[in-house]
Design an enzyme around this catalytic site. Structure first.
Site, PDB file in Angstrom:
ATOM      1  N   HIS A 351      -7.955  -0.512 -50.645  1.00  0.00           N
ATOM      2  CA  HIS A 351      -6.609   0.067 -50.642  1.00  0.00           C
ATOM      3  C   HIS A 351      -5.584  -0.839 -51.304  1.00  0.00           C
ATOM      4  O   HIS A 351      -4.729  -0.386 -52.064  1.00  0.00           O
ATOM      5  CB  HIS A 351      -6.199   0.368 -49.199  1.00  0.00           C
ATOM      6  CG  HIS A 351      -6.874   1.572 -48.646  1.00  0.00           C
ATOM      7  ND1 HIS A 351      -6.805   1.938 -47.323  1.00  0.00           N
ATOM      8  CD2 HIS A 351      -7.658   2.517 -49.241  1.00  0.00           C
ATOM      9  CE1 HIS A 351      -7.499   3.053 -47.132  1.00  0.00           C
ATOM     10  NE2 HIS A 351      -8.022   3.414 -48.274  1.00  0.00           N
ATOM     11  N   ARG A 458     -13.176  11.244 -63.085  1.00  0.00           N
ATOM     12  CA  ARG A 458     -14.070  10.991 -61.952  1.00  0.00           C
ATOM     13  C   ARG A 458     -13.449  11.575 -60.686  1.00  0.00           C
ATOM     14  O   ARG A 458     -12.627  10.936 -60.038  1.00  0.00           O
ATOM     15  CB  ARG A 458     -14.289   9.494 -61.784  1.00  0.00           C
ATOM     16  CG  ARG A 458     -14.888   8.792 -62.995  1.00  0.00           C
ATOM     17  CD  ARG A 458     -15.098   7.325 -62.665  1.00  0.00           C
ATOM     18  NE  ARG A 458     -15.689   6.570 -63.742  1.00  0.00           N
ATOM     19  CZ  ARG A 458     -15.004   5.820 -64.602  1.00  0.00           C
ATOM     20  NH1 ARG A 458     -13.679   5.745 -64.494  1.00  0.00           N
ATOM     21  NH2 ARG A 458     -15.620   5.153 -65.553  1.00  0.00           N
ATOM     22  N   ARG A 494     -15.648  15.775 -64.134  1.00  0.00           N
ATOM     23  CA  ARG A 494     -17.019  15.592 -63.641  1.00  0.00           C
ATOM     24  C   ARG A 494     -17.044  15.942 -62.163  1.00  0.00           C
ATOM     25  O   ARG A 494     -16.206  15.466 -61.384  1.00  0.00           O
ATOM     26  CB  ARG A 494     -17.480  14.143 -63.838  1.00  0.00           C
ATOM     27  CG  ARG A 494     -18.915  13.912 -63.370  1.00  0.00           C
ATOM     28  CD  ARG A 494     -19.369  12.491 -63.640  1.00  0.00           C
ATOM     29  NE  ARG A 494     -18.693  11.515 -62.790  1.00  0.00           N
ATOM     30  CZ  ARG A 494     -18.857  10.190 -62.885  1.00  0.00           C
ATOM     31  NH1 ARG A 494     -19.652   9.711 -63.827  1.00  0.00           N
ATOM     32  NH2 ARG A 494     -18.222   9.373 -62.088  1.00  0.00           N
ATOM     33  N   GLU A 593     -28.051  11.009 -68.160  1.00  0.00           N
ATOM     34  CA  GLU A 593     -28.196   9.735 -67.456  1.00  0.00           C
ATOM     35  C   GLU A 593     -29.643   9.442 -67.080  1.00  0.00           C
ATOM     36  O   GLU A 593     -30.009   8.291 -66.862  1.00  0.00           O
ATOM     37  CB  GLU A 593     -27.341   9.747 -66.182  1.00  0.00           C
ATOM     38  CG  GLU A 593     -25.851   9.900 -66.441  1.00  0.00           C
ATOM     39  CD  GLU A 593     -25.079  10.142 -65.167  1.00  0.00           C
ATOM     40  OE1 GLU A 593     -24.478   9.176 -64.642  1.00  0.00           O
ATOM     41  OE2 GLU A 593     -25.078  11.291 -64.680  1.00  0.00           O
ATOM     42  N   ASN A 616     -24.331   3.693 -68.804  1.00  0.00           N
ATOM     43  CA  ASN A 616     -24.645   2.708 -67.762  1.00  0.00           C
ATOM     44  C   ASN A 616     -25.936   3.070 -67.036  1.00  0.00           C
ATOM     45  O   ASN A 616     -26.863   2.260 -66.929  1.00  0.00           O
ATOM     46  CB  ASN A 616     -23.493   2.611 -66.757  1.00  0.00           C
ATOM     47  CG  ASN A 616     -22.184   2.235 -67.409  1.00  0.00           C
ATOM     48  OD1 ASN A 616     -22.153   1.804 -68.554  1.00  0.00           O
ATOM     49  ND2 ASN A 616     -21.092   2.404 -66.690  1.00  0.00           N
ATOM     50  N   ARG A 627     -28.642  -2.651 -62.869  1.00  0.00           N
ATOM     51  CA  ARG A 627     -27.470  -3.365 -63.371  1.00  0.00           C
ATOM     52  C   ARG A 627     -26.692  -4.049 -62.262  1.00  0.00           C
ATOM     53  O   ARG A 627     -25.814  -4.858 -62.525  1.00  0.00           O
ATOM     54  CB  ARG A 627     -26.559  -2.418 -64.165  1.00  0.00           C
ATOM     55  CG  ARG A 627     -26.091  -1.195 -63.408  1.00  0.00           C
ATOM     56  CD  ARG A 627     -25.451  -0.200 -64.387  1.00  0.00           C
ATOM     57  NE  ARG A 627     -25.203   1.102 -63.780  1.00  0.00           N
ATOM     58  CZ  ARG A 627     -24.021   1.500 -63.354  1.00  0.00           C
ATOM     59  NH1 ARG A 627     -22.989   0.706 -63.442  1.00  0.00           N
ATOM     60  NH2 ARG A 627     -23.866   2.700 -62.835  1.00  0.00           N
ATOM     61  N   CYS A 664     -19.552   8.173 -72.611  1.00  0.00           N
ATOM     62  CA  CYS A 664     -18.492   7.842 -71.659  1.00  0.00           C
ATOM     63  C   CYS A 664     -18.838   6.627 -70.798  1.00  0.00           C
ATOM     64  O   CYS A 664     -18.152   6.348 -69.819  1.00  0.00           O
ATOM     65  CB  CYS A 664     -18.177   9.034 -70.759  1.00  0.00           C
ATOM     66  SG  CYS A 664     -19.551   9.585 -69.734  1.00  0.00           S
TER      67      CYS A 664
END
Length: 737
Positions: A351, A458, A494, A593, A616, A627, A664
């Site tokens: 936060h 996102r 997405r 992906e 990624n 990763r 992306c």
């Protein structure tokens, strides 16, 4: 006895004698944590006196080490049968069967262990455990005082204190800040632990809680952060944590055992901190900063003392250093003077980080032992871009950074000059530059950086900062705001990508052994279609005559895409049947992906309106290299012949089917990697807002066809990586990297 003018060792010796006599225990021992995570026997009544300062256990070794490792009490009637029992012959403890021990916790860290033992198979009751826990609170202050184990022993040795120190961390928010250190170490001295009148203490607690809520409302309502944005959701979530009845009830229970209100708050604070430090769930760990803040505030209202560590006016340039921080704590400082924030704990989605980003404050997180290695007033240079900082930098380092910051200012001016220019290479290749966004702050940067739209919104980020799953109306309001701030530019939404390393606070913990390859993203959505339908319904309603682009994440096979699209079609027909406004057009895409989808490209391309590569995940699955594991995360290179061959195959298939393809993942935002992608034929890149200007500058200096010819000649190379060759090509051909 603890207030007596005896040495620390003499007081420990007296403590174990008193406890052993009072509890009718043959043994009472105190172990203190030393450098190297070793627990040393410092005092004992009943064990061999020669074992004092000789017996040592590692954290996790033996029963004592197990208590320290898990920060929780342990009570056994037959200790020697426990699998963790470790026998030390010099202690003479083989004749003792029952065992009970509690951790000595200070500032969320176990600094020692207090134990009792008996020859008989004795069962210790809850009152006895609580009694030792209360005594451990007193011993924690002694253990942390430096009289038993010096501060120098606990802190890393770095030679002469005046020499500069380089510390490493993790970028939570980009930027560079230079200023004087202000250590945020709120603490309040608790002068009385045991209560004379428990009922009166409970009334004091209730009054302090009520007063705290009133003061918090005034502080948060007065925060100069604007009325919209994720930071407002964060402050609302913070309010909800402050009102949490479970947290307050645990404090009431502690006070009911005979503690003062202050001691009850402190006991719950330390126990919560010690246990949450062991939680793997990053979202739950992030809430620790909020709980720490609230505990200190409650102690302030109980004692009437101020917990502010910095007295007097703040320096004009402040670097705030803290173990963890709540959003309200940050707002209590004059944030106009805060140049950077350094945290020992936390994560980018904590936060306080969301609020700090709204204030444009750079954040370097996970800086080990920052509070030990930095003193108030030290000059600090925080470079979140390179994930490092310098403590007491010399004039040479200061000069380097002053020059670098001046150069960055000039670079920003050059980027501003090309902001309105389209990203067209020298040989006429037109590239669409988009941004990845999940916060309103990022959406607002579209015009500032000269991006053409949002290539990846996102949707899970707003879900993660809420305390409960948002209803359709709340989601619809959020998506409308995104549309409004995008001002007619492209937006690709997405659908919810949770699971893996993204955990919702109101979602059951999944417990996957390998979360990245487990139950996540579209897999969850298809198993819980009501959740997906609610989100799609909100997106359809939010569009209201505008184009709607929806992208499904983690698609593994064409059948999954068909299933998801069928649910979308149901929602469109539902809204049509109700006479509600529909989007002007609906485009549906999938994220590449999972490598399996590469072998169904023909069938997939016949069904989608566009594709986007999440580089990624695709590369970590392609190379079987997690990763998140530092040992192997860098074993593969996105600029290897194998990876570039995958992209070349995708581009060729999409071009033949006339299906737009974008990237992306992180590759898109790095100029060298982006150069390779553009050379291969990618004409749409989506990246973080701050990456847009340098990537645009690279494209404007590029001959895309020349790069294409060079890369194609290297695709059959046996090299592990083409990075060095591509960098040399860029240097030789004047490409701006």
């Amino acid at each position: 006895m603890m207030a007596a003018k005896a040495s620390a060792q003499e007081r420990l010796n007296e403590v174990v004698r008193i406890i052993a006599a009072d509890m009718v225990a043959e043994v009472c021992s105190i172990y203190i944590r030393r450098a190297g995570d070793v627990l040393e026997l410092f005092a004992t009544q009943g064990l061999n006196p020669q074992a004092v300062h000789r017996t040592r256990l590692r954290i996790g070794e033996g029963l004592v080490g197990d208590i320290a490792a898990h920060a929780r009490p342990l009570s056994l009637s037959d200790a020697q049968s426990h699998p963790q029992f470790a026998y030390r012959p010099e202690t003479g403890e083989e004749i003792y069967h029952s065992f009970m021990g509690v951790p000595i916790v200070q500032a969320g860290r176990v600094v020692g262990v207090l134990t009792v033992q008996n020859k008989t198979r004795r069962t210790y009751d809850e009152d006895e455990v609580e009694a030792l826990q209360i005594i451990a609170m007193v011993l924690a202050e002694l253990a942390a005082s430096g009289e038993l184990v010096t501060r120098e022993e606990r802190s890393p040795q770095e030679g002469i204190a005046l020499l500069p120190t380089r510390l490493e961390g993790v970028r939570f928010a980009g930027g560079v800040g230079i200023g004087q250190a202000v250590l945020h170490q709120p603490s309040i001295t608790i002068r009385q632990i045991v209560a004379d009148n428990p009922e009166a203490e409970l009334k004091r607690l209730e009054a302090a809680v009520a007063t705290m809520h009133v003061s918090l409302e005034a502080l948060l309502d007065g925060a100069a952060l604007g009325q919209k944005g994720e930071h407002q959701d964060v402050l609302e979530a913070y309010r909800m944590i402050a009102m949490d009845s479970g947290w307050i009830e645990r404090i009431r229970d502690a006070v009911s055992t005979g503690l003062t209100a202050e001691a009850g708050v402190q006991q719950v604070r330390e126990n919560t901190r010690a246990r949450m430090n062991q939680v793997a769930d990053h979202y739950l760990r992030e809430r620790l900063g909020d709980l720490e803040d609230l505990a200190v505030r409650l102690l302030q209202h109980l004692t009437g003392e101020s917990a502010t560590m910095h007295t007097g006016p703040l320096p004009d340039n402040v670097v705030l250093v803290a173990r963890t921080l709540g959003p309200a704590e940050l707002l209590e400082y004059d944030t106009r003077k805060v140049r950077a924030l350094v945290l020992e704990e936390g994560s980018p989605t904590a936060h306080v980080c969301i609020v700090a980003r709204a204030l444009d404050i750079p954040i370097l997180g996970l800086v080990n032992d920052a509070l030990i290695r930095i003193d108030n007033g030290d000059l600090l240079i925080v470079d979140a871009e390179t994930q490092e900082m310098f403590v007491r930098p010399g004039e040479d380092i200061q000069q380097v950074y002053n020059t670098a910051m001046s150069a960055r200012a000039q670079q920003r001016q050059r980027y501003a000059a090309i902001r309105e220019r389209p990203a067209v290479s020298r040989d006429g290749a037109r590239v669409k530059l988009l941004v990845n966004a999940g916060l309103e702050l990022e959406v607002e940067q579209l015009g500032t950086v000269g991006a053409e739209g949002i290539g990846l919104y996102r949707t899970e980020i707003p879900f993660m900062v809420r305390a409960a799953y948002p209803e359709v109306e709340a989601q619809m309001a959020l998506y409308r705001t995104v549309y409004e701030k995008a001002s007619g530019r492209t937006v690709v939404f997405r659908t919810l990508d949770v699971g893996g390393d993204k955990v919702l606070p109101y979602f059951d913990r999944l417990g996957d052994e390998n979360p990245a390859m487990g139950w996540r993203a579209l897999r969850i959505a298809l198993d819980r279609p009501a959740m997906l339908r609610n989100q799609l319904r909100a997106l359809i309603r939010a569009a209201e005559g505008r184009p709607l682009s929806i992208m499904f994440p983690m698609v593994t096979e064409v059948a999954e895409f068909d299933q998801a699209k069928a649910i979308l079609n149901l929602e469109i027909e539902r809204e049509r049947g109700r006479g509600n406004a529909l989007p002007a057009e609906v485009k549906v895409g999938a994220m590449i992906e999972v490598p399996a989808l590469l072998f169904q490209l023909k069938a997939l391309l016949a069904r989608v309106d566009f594709l986007s590569v999440g580089s990624n995940d695709l590369l970590q699955f392609l190379f079987a290299a997690d990763r998140g594991n530092p040992r192997i995360a860098t074993r593969y290179d996105p600029l290897s012949p194998a990876a570039l061959r995958v992209f070349a195959t995708l581009i060729q298939a999409c071009d033949a089917a006339r299906v737009p393809l974008s990237i992306c993942g992180e590759m898109a935002g790095t100029p060298l990697e982006a150069m390779a992608l553009v050379g291969l034929g990618i004409r749409s890149l989506s990246m973080s807002p701050l990456s847009v200007p340098p990537v645009k500058a690279m494209i404007l200096s590029l001959d895309a066809d020349g790069v294409r010819r060079y890369i194609v000649s290297l695709l059959d190379s046996p090299d592990r990586s083409l990075r060095d060759k591509l960098r040399a090509f860029a240097r030789d051909h004047g490409v701006a990297l």
